[in-house]
Design a protein around this motif. Structure first.
Motif, PDB file in Angstrom:
ATOM      1  N   PHE A  27       0.830  -1.215   0.006  1.00  0.00           N
ATOM      2  CA  PHE A  27       0.062  -0.181  -0.051  1.00  0.00           C
ATOM      3  C   PHE A  27       0.881   1.302  -0.195  1.00  0.00           C
ATOM      4  CE2 PHE A  27      -2.208   3.286   2.392  1.00  0.00           C
ATOM      5  CZ  PHE A  27      -3.299   3.492   1.472  1.00  0.00           C
ATOM      6  N   LEU A  28       1.888   1.490   0.707  1.00  0.00           N
ATOM      7  CA  LEU A  28       2.742   2.519   0.858  1.00  0.00           C
ATOM      8  C   LEU A  28       3.478   2.758  -0.489  1.00  0.00           C
ATOM      9  CD1 LEU A  28       4.293   2.251   4.552  1.00  0.00           C
ATOM     10  CD2 LEU A  28       2.779   3.851   3.545  1.00  0.00           C
ATOM     11  N   MET A  30       2.797   1.588  -3.471  1.00  0.00           N
ATOM     12  CA  MET A  30       1.787   2.168  -4.360  1.00  0.00           C
ATOM     13  C   MET A  30       1.182   3.636  -4.284  1.00  0.00           C
ATOM     14  SD  MET A  30      -0.816  -1.178  -4.909  1.00  0.00           S
ATOM     15  CE  MET A  30      -1.865  -0.260  -6.146  1.00  0.00           C
ATOM     16  N   THR A  31       1.235   4.002  -2.958  1.00  0.00           N
ATOM     17  CA  THR A  31       0.897   5.285  -2.568  1.00  0.00           C
ATOM     18  C   THR A  31       1.927   6.309  -3.162  1.00  0.00           C
ATOM     19  OG1 THR A  31      -0.489   4.788  -0.827  1.00  0.00           O
ATOM     20  CG2 THR A  31       0.190   6.963  -0.742  1.00  0.00           C
ATOM     21  N   ILE A  32       3.274   5.970  -2.820  1.00  0.00           N
ATOM     22  CA  ILE A  32       4.421   6.711  -3.272  1.00  0.00           C
ATOM     23  C   ILE A  32       4.477   6.686  -4.802  1.00  0.00           C
ATOM     24  CG2 ILE A  32       7.124   6.633  -3.156  1.00  0.00           C
ATOM     25  CD1 ILE A  32       6.943   5.641  -0.231  1.00  0.00           C
ATOM     26  N   ALA A  34       2.245   6.379  -7.164  1.00  0.00           N
ATOM     27  CA  ALA A  34       1.260   7.221  -7.524  1.00  0.00           C
ATOM     28  C   ALA A  34       1.436   8.654  -7.242  1.00  0.00           C
ATOM     29  CB  ALA A  34      -0.051   6.919  -6.834  1.00  0.00           C
ATOM     30  N   LEU A  35       2.042   9.150  -6.196  1.00  0.00           N
ATOM     31  CA  LEU A  35       2.378  10.313  -6.293  1.00  0.00           C
ATOM     32  C   LEU A  35       3.555  10.929  -6.874  1.00  0.00           C
ATOM     33  CD1 LEU A  35       2.455  13.038  -4.138  1.00  0.00           C
ATOM     34  CD2 LEU A  35       4.296  11.906  -2.672  1.00  0.00           C
TER      35      LEU A  35
END
Length: 119
Positions: A27-28, A30-32, A34-35
């Motif tokens: 999850f982390l 994928m978040t990074i 996407a950012l």
């Protein structure tokens, strides 16, 4: 198929902490990612990270920033091809090293097995 599902469920029951950590890291990550994509796309330089590398190589090769689109296009295509060929060669070398190590390990085990059969 039922055995495979049961095996995965047993693994999940035994290693649930590892699976939770992997899920959080996924999850982390994928978040990074996407950012990073959200920050990268508005630059308008391209839609691939390869563009940054190739434009840098073109700049280093010419020693100056080239604003003429036609000149950059001819150099860009050659540099992109060399970039991909180099990446392919490096990938092949690393794959070959791993394959040789695995072959040596398997071949040595077969040699030991045949030696034990003779004795």
């Amino acid at each position: 198929m039922k055995d495979w599902i049961n095996e995965r469920l047993r693994y999940a029951k035994v290693n649930y902490e590892v699976l939770i950590i992997k899920g959080v890291l996924l999850f982390l990550g994928m978040t990074i990612m996407a950012l990073g994509i959200a920050l990268y796309i508005p630059t308008g330089l391209g839609k691939s990270q390869v563009d940054f590398a190739v434009f840098t190589f073109v700049y280093v090769a010419k020693g100056k920033f080239m604003s003429d689109g036609d000149a950059v296009a001819t150099i860009y295509s050659t540099t992109l091809m060399l970039f991909y060929v180099t990446a392919m060669i490096v990938s092949a070398i690393f794959g070959l090293i791993a394959t040789i190590r695995e072959y040596k390990k398997i071949n040595w085990k077969q040699f030991e097995y045949h030696l034990q059969q003779l004795l």
